[in-house]
Design a protein around this motif. Sequence first.
Motif, short mmCIF file in Angstrom:
data_model
loop_
_atom_site.label_atom_id
_atom_site.label_comp_id
_atom_site.label_asym_id
_atom_site.label_seq_id
_atom_site.Cartn_x
_atom_site.Cartn_y
_atom_site.Cartn_z
N UNK A 24 -7.38 -5.35 4.35
CA UNK A 24 -7.52 -4.88 2.97
C UNK A 24 -7.24 -3.38 2.86
N UNK A 25 -7.74 -2.62 3.83
CA UNK A 25 -7.57 -1.17 3.78
C UNK A 25 -6.09 -0.79 3.89
N UNK A 26 -5.32 -1.62 4.63
CA UNK A 26 -3.89 -1.34 4.77
C UNK A 26 -3.23 -1.33 3.40
N UNK A 27 -3.66 -2.24 2.53
CA UNK A 27 -3.12 -2.27 1.17
C UNK A 27 -3.74 -1.16 0.32
N UNK A 28 -5.06 -1.10 0.28
CA UNK A 28 -5.76 -0.17 -0.61
C UNK A 28 -5.41 1.28 -0.29
N UNK A 29 -5.62 1.69 0.95
CA UNK A 29 -5.39 3.09 1.28
C UNK A 29 -3.92 3.36 1.59
N UNK A 30 -3.28 2.39 2.24
CA UNK A 30 -1.87 2.56 2.56
C UNK A 30 -1.05 2.80 1.31
N UNK A 31 -1.23 1.95 0.29
CA UNK A 31 -0.43 2.08 -0.93
C UNK A 31 -0.77 3.35 -1.69
N UNK A 32 -2.06 3.67 -1.80
CA UNK A 32 -2.44 4.88 -2.53
C UNK A 32 -1.81 6.11 -1.89
N UNK A 33 -1.87 6.20 -0.57
CA UNK A 33 -1.34 7.38 0.10
C UNK A 33 0.18 7.44 0.03
N UNK A 34 0.81 6.28 0.14
CA UNK A 34 2.27 6.20 0.05
C UNK A 34 2.74 6.72 -1.31
N UNK A 35 2.14 6.18 -2.37
CA UNK A 35 2.51 6.58 -3.73
C UNK A 35 2.23 8.06 -3.94
N UNK A 36 1.08 8.52 -3.46
CA UNK A 36 0.72 9.93 -3.62
C UNK A 36 1.73 10.83 -2.93
N UNK A 37 2.15 10.44 -1.73
CA UNK A 37 3.11 11.27 -0.99
C UNK A 37 4.43 11.39 -1.73
N UNK A 38 4.92 10.27 -2.26
CA UNK A 38 6.20 10.31 -2.97
C UNK A 38 6.07 11.16 -4.24
N UNK A 39 4.98 10.97 -4.99
CA UNK A 39 4.82 11.72 -6.24
C UNK A 39 4.65 13.21 -5.98
N UNK A 40 3.90 13.57 -4.95
CA UNK A 40 3.72 14.99 -4.63
C UNK A 40 5.08 15.60 -4.26
N UNK A 41 5.90 14.83 -3.55
CA UNK A 41 7.23 15.32 -3.18
C UNK A 41 8.12 15.51 -4.41
#
Lengths: 255, 255
Positions: free
Chosen positions: A171-188
């Motif tokens: 579950x954490x792979x989806x919950x935290x993985x997706x949040x961090x992935x999206x955050x990284x792209x948006x910050x970039x």
Amino acid sequence: MPSSPVPRPALGLIGFGAFGRLAAEHLAPLFSLRVHDPFVPDAAFAAFDLLPCGLEEAAACPVVILATPVSTLAEVVRAIAPHLQPGALVLDVGSVKVRPAAIMRAGLPPGVDIVATHPLFGPQSARDGLRGLKIAVCAVRGDRARRVGAVLRRAFGLDVILTTPEAHDREAAAVQGLTHLIAKVLVAMEPLPTRMTTRSFDLVMQAVGMVRHDAPEVFHAIERENPYAAEVRRRFFDLAARMDGGSASMAGPAE
Amino acid sequence: MPSSPVPRPALGLIGFGAFGRLAAEHLAPLFSLRVHDPFVPDAAFAAFDLLPCGLEEAAACPVVILATPVSTLAEVVRAIAPHLQPGALVLDVGSVKVRPAAIMRAGLPPGVDIVATHPLFGPQSARDGLRGLKIAVCAVRGDRARRVGAVLRRAFGLDVILTTPEAHDREAAAVQGLTHLIAKVLVAMEPLPTRMTTRSFDLVMQAVGMVRHDAPEVFHAIERENPYAAEVRRRFFDLAARMDGGSASMAGPAE
């Protein structure tokens, strides 16, 4: 100063980073803390009315919390093992659970109980208190996981999720993985609009704001130490690419 | 029933879909509405104590709001043009502004003023009222944009952003383009965890929940009718792909 009628039990805290300090703040009223972290200046301890103590003293407490990065857990386990008391309870607080559970099971002496936990919050989300925040709790060795859960519920109002390391990491792979992935792209992609925004965009950017200053160790644990993280990343990029392809072929005369 | 001392001015509303109804709900106390939408059953009008009226009657009002999909705007403009009164004010409410502004400027008779608007909210975010919600307002022809902004501010408490169609579409391409892109990928990944979630993940999913039921016309306008949308999508996918590549090469022994 009136002395308290029952002496508070001693609790060893190994690691005094962002999460260790948050834990200390909330545990101090209930436990007599023995905190060890050789990489933190004495001033940080002083701010909590604490004195740093040696590894041996912290590890000899009846309850020991490991609040160091997941990547150094094996080393910490090796260091504390000789000093643990029979019957002690050891807990960790890392963002993944499969590897840490395996490391603790393999490295901690048989007479020691082990409960793996993942508080699904950090200093940011705990700013207004712990009540209602979530924590995953996994039995690793011994039968104290339920009791730990009950204490966390009663003393701090936490929403305790009893689970297994495997179910947690999936579950954490989806919950935290997706949040961090999206955050990284948006910050970039910054600068992004701040005034002409929709409510839904504001919510996404609020989420980005909550994780963008996470310690690099947290990112590392979520992306590299979760055995299911690669699969989630793969699905995200595959779906995004498919949508991209679809967009290109459907692109009309948008002038 | 006491008759109101000053008769409410007549306002023509062309289009009675989700947004048209939201507009009607809030405009009804201030205007005598003349609503035209041949694709909506009479029962929908009855729910608002309204009778549907013909295109000519709606188009002949001193203020006319076009609340039809952006993709049919050219057709609607052609249909109403012969019936507009000199000095009338025409407004649209679409999610993009460059193309609609050009369509209205080209198709509406010279004596008619034009203000292009984009309410940055829908029925979902307006559930608790309009106060504080944002609306972009662009002068297209004539000098009534500021006055429109003042009315929207005073009568509904809206946060009015005076801008140009180009500046609007550039920002909207990021704000709405990214939100919808992320929402589409996440919806495609469902089922996603609902219990063991972080606060930041909850915020992202709340944002997804706000746009996932948007009408297909809204998606279409955001993705195909905004001249800057393709560029934003391209940057998002390029950055994501770069991160993906980076991940692969940095992948450690995550077992």
